[in-house]
Design a protein around this motif. Structure first.
Motif, mmCIF file in Angstrom:
data_model
loop_
_atom_site.group_PDB
_atom_site.id
_atom_site.type_symbol
_atom_site.label_atom_id
_atom_site.label_comp_id
_atom_site.label_asym_id
_atom_site.label_seq_id
_atom_site.Cartn_x
_atom_site.Cartn_y
_atom_site.Cartn_z
ATOM 1 N N PHE A 27 -27.669 44.092 -25.527
ATOM 2 C CA PHE A 27 -27.547 44.322 -26.966
ATOM 3 C C PHE A 27 -27.976 43.075 -27.750
ATOM 4 O O PHE A 27 -28.621 43.177 -28.802
ATOM 5 N N GLU A 28 -27.628 41.917 -27.247
ATOM 6 C CA GLU A 28 -28.021 40.668 -27.904
ATOM 7 C C GLU A 28 -29.539 40.495 -27.853
ATOM 8 O O GLU A 28 -30.163 40.072 -28.838
ATOM 9 N N PHE A 29 -30.129 40.829 -26.733
ATOM 10 C CA PHE A 29 -31.583 40.748 -26.585
ATOM 11 C C PHE A 29 -32.256 41.702 -27.563
ATOM 12 O O PHE A 29 -33.246 41.353 -28.219
ATOM 13 N N VAL A 267 -44.933 42.928 -25.600
ATOM 14 C CA VAL A 267 -45.222 41.577 -26.096
ATOM 15 C C VAL A 267 -43.945 40.749 -26.129
ATOM 16 O O VAL A 267 -43.895 39.623 -25.604
ATOM 17 N N TYR A 268 -42.909 41.296 -26.740
ATOM 18 C CA TYR A 268 -41.670 40.526 -26.923
ATOM 19 C C TYR A 268 -40.983 40.253 -25.587
ATOM 20 O O TYR A 268 -40.552 39.123 -25.321
ATOM 21 N N SER A 445 -34.937 52.661 -25.379
ATOM 22 C CA SER A 445 -33.576 52.342 -24.943
ATOM 23 C C SER A 445 -33.406 50.838 -24.804
ATOM 24 O O SER A 445 -34.274 50.148 -24.256
ATOM 25 N N LYS A 446 -32.283 50.328 -25.284
ATOM 26 C CA LYS A 446 -32.007 48.895 -25.150
ATOM 27 C C LYS A 446 -31.879 48.493 -23.685
ATOM 28 O O LYS A 446 -32.227 47.358 -23.314
ATOM 29 N N ALA A 447 -31.405 49.406 -22.847
ATOM 30 C CA ALA A 447 -31.305 49.100 -21.412
ATOM 31 C C ALA A 447 -32.693 48.910 -20.815
ATOM 32 O O ALA A 447 -32.935 47.978 -20.035
ATOM 33 N N ASP A 448 -33.616 49.785 -21.169
ATOM 34 C CA ASP A 448 -34.978 49.690 -20.641
ATOM 35 C C ASP A 448 -35.676 48.426 -21.139
ATOM 36 O O ASP A 448 -36.410 47.770 -20.390
ATOM 37 N N ALA A 452 -37.021 45.531 -18.686
ATOM 38 C CA ALA A 452 -38.428 45.107 -18.720
ATOM 39 C C ALA A 452 -38.504 43.584 -18.754
ATOM 40 O O ALA A 452 -39.281 42.972 -18.007
ATOM 41 N N TYR A 453 -37.704 42.980 -19.597
ATOM 42 C CA TYR A 453 -37.648 41.513 -19.664
ATOM 43 C C TYR A 453 -37.260 40.926 -18.303
ATOM 44 O O TYR A 453 -37.892 39.972 -17.813
#
Length: 472
Positions: A27-29, A267-268, A445-448, A452-453
């Motif tokens: 969530f912070e990411f 990108v991010y 999705s924030k999880a995805d 990815a990161y």
């Protein structure tokens, strides 16, 4: 025999694998990612964001480095719209790079070189849409103008008009339903024409005595407030992008909605990953290219010699000045083509083959091949490399899933993978699944996003594979 029954639960929900602390980090990411989406809506703005981010972390302009050594952090930015960031590895450069390639551009409306005209008591701006869009989605929404105007004397005006509450916006009005019987009987692809995507830009005449009095008043305002003459539009790059901000989606805030997630989500996530890389075994590199949405053409797309020239410049700085070294380094490299895939949408489930399509919230997506109608224009990753990526992700706690882009005969799409693979390197498509891809408001999705990161960081830090990809 009949068709095999579609099975949805092949890969598990990523949220169920995450401890509370990891959920908090996800969530912070995502909060930082949302801020990024709101700041960078064009390829130039995204390239500038990247440059500032790497500067803050001590990366040096490659052009100012006479030599390179292990652990050194460098970047390149060219023409304002293509960039690369690298951390020099312990292994010789000739042994290849670990490359993650994403693209900065997104579908939008571009102003034509002669956009301004007056008709029926209103001033309009002509546009030419960029990339694959559903044209009707760009009507009746507020749009901002972002980009640059280069005056004849060479001075540049940075334009970002419409994002703030106090600023005006632009829009493409749609036809009222009371008069749209004929329009609504057309195919969706024909209901709004490309030449019909004109932005409403003014309504007050300066003087009734003037010819095209409203246009004359608008030009006077542009001249007084911005120093822009009508002919300056010929050397401008102005993009109409959605005004609305990226936001949390859902009661549980588990998703991100916003414009340009194809492909700024890659990108991010890859940028954040490489900013945390320290002394990798092999040289880690992120490429951020332009023009993917229109075929990776031009001198800022990946069909240019940007990557080849970059490799040559880096090898030159470590004493490798033969062109053969460049070819060997690229052929020995391995890459993730970081681009999005389509998440299964139950509102349109007839176009998806659920056994092989990706889902929201099940982790980062690996796509062995893209293309359309028989894998045309695809890179088809070698199974040895796919297996290596699987092992790498599993070893680093990265939740992943497989995904194709819909049913075989429904359409398809491509990425930059084929333009990397032509050098002989191993390439696999890997990115985040989206709902409403190419629309003005895509959903991820924030999880995805978080996985990815994690996956990109693990890839950038990976050492030699257990297989030998080179042929010499």
């Amino acid at each position: 025999m009949g068709q095999p029954q579609e099975k949805e639960e092949v890969f598990g929900n990523a949220w169920l694998t995450m401890e509370e602390e990891e959920k908090r980090r996800a969530f912070e990411f995502a909060a930082g990612y949302i801020e990024f989406l709101n700041r960078a809506k064009t390829e130039r703005e995204t390239a500038t964001f990247i440059e500032r981010a790497v500067h803050e972390q001590g990366f040096l302009d490659l052009g100012k480095c006479e030599t390179l050594k292990a652990g050194q952090k460098v970047y390149v930015k060219q023409k304002g719209k293509i960039a690369a960031v690298a951390v020099i590895g312990q292994e010789p450069l000739e042994k290849g790079f670990n490359i993650i390639a994403s693209h900065l551009d997104s579908p939008r409306l571009d102003l034509k070189p002669r956009p301004l005209y007056e008709k029926d008591g209103m001033v309009w701006l002509k546009t030419h849409y960029y990339g694959g869009i559903k044209k009707y989605q760009w009507t009746a929404i507020p749009l901002a103008l972002h980009g640059i105007v280069v005056r004849k004397n060479g001075t540049k005006l940075i334009v970002r008009l419409g994002d703030q509450e106090c600023e005006p916006v632009f829009t493409v009005p749609d036809l009222l339903p009371h008069l749209a019987r004929e329009q609504m009987e057309k195919k969706m692809s024909e209901a709004v024409s490309g030449e019909g995507l004109n932005l409403l830009a003014g309504n007050i005449p300066g003087s009734e005595a003037e010819k095209e009095a409203i246009k004359a008043a608008i030009l006077k305002r542009l001249r007084q407030e911005y120093g822009i003459e009508e002919e300056d539009f010929a050397s401008a790059e102005l993009e109409a992008v959605p005004v609305f901000r990226a936001r949390d989606v859902g009661f549980d805030r588990s998703m991100v909605g916003g414009y340009g997630q194809d492909d700024r989500v890659s990108v991010y996530t890859s940028l954040k990953a490489i900013l945390e890389v320290e002394e990798p075994p092999r040289t880690a590199m992120c490429i951020f290219a332009d023009k993917e949405e229109i075929g990776s053409t031009g001198n800022t797309g990946l069909r240019s010699y940007f990557l080849e020239n970059l490799a040559a410049e880096m090898l030159f700085r470590v004493g490798q000045r033969e062109y053969l070294s460049v070819r060997r380094a690229l052929a020995s490299s391995r890459a993730l083509s970081a681009d999005v895939n389509a998440a299964v949408d139950p509102n349109y489930e007839q176009v998806f083959e659920k056994m092989n399509n990706s889902f929201l919230g099940r982790g980062v997506v690996i796509t062995k091949y893209t293309g359309s109608k028989g894998k045309y224009d695809a890179n088809d990753a070698n199974p040895e490399f796919v297996a290596w990526v699987r092992q790498l992700f599993d070893a680093n706690g990265v939740v992943w899933q497989v995904g194709e882009l819909g049913k075989v005969d429904e359409g398809g799409g491509g990425t930059v993978a084929q333009y990397l693979a032509r050098y002989g390197m191993e390439v696999l498509d890997c990115g985040v699944a989206l709902l409403a891809m190419h629309s003005p408001f895509e959903v991820a999705s924030k999880a995805d996003i978080y996985h990815a990161y994690k996956g990109y960081k693990a890839f950038l830090m990976a050492g030699d594979p257990t297989y030998e990809p080179s042929w010499w």
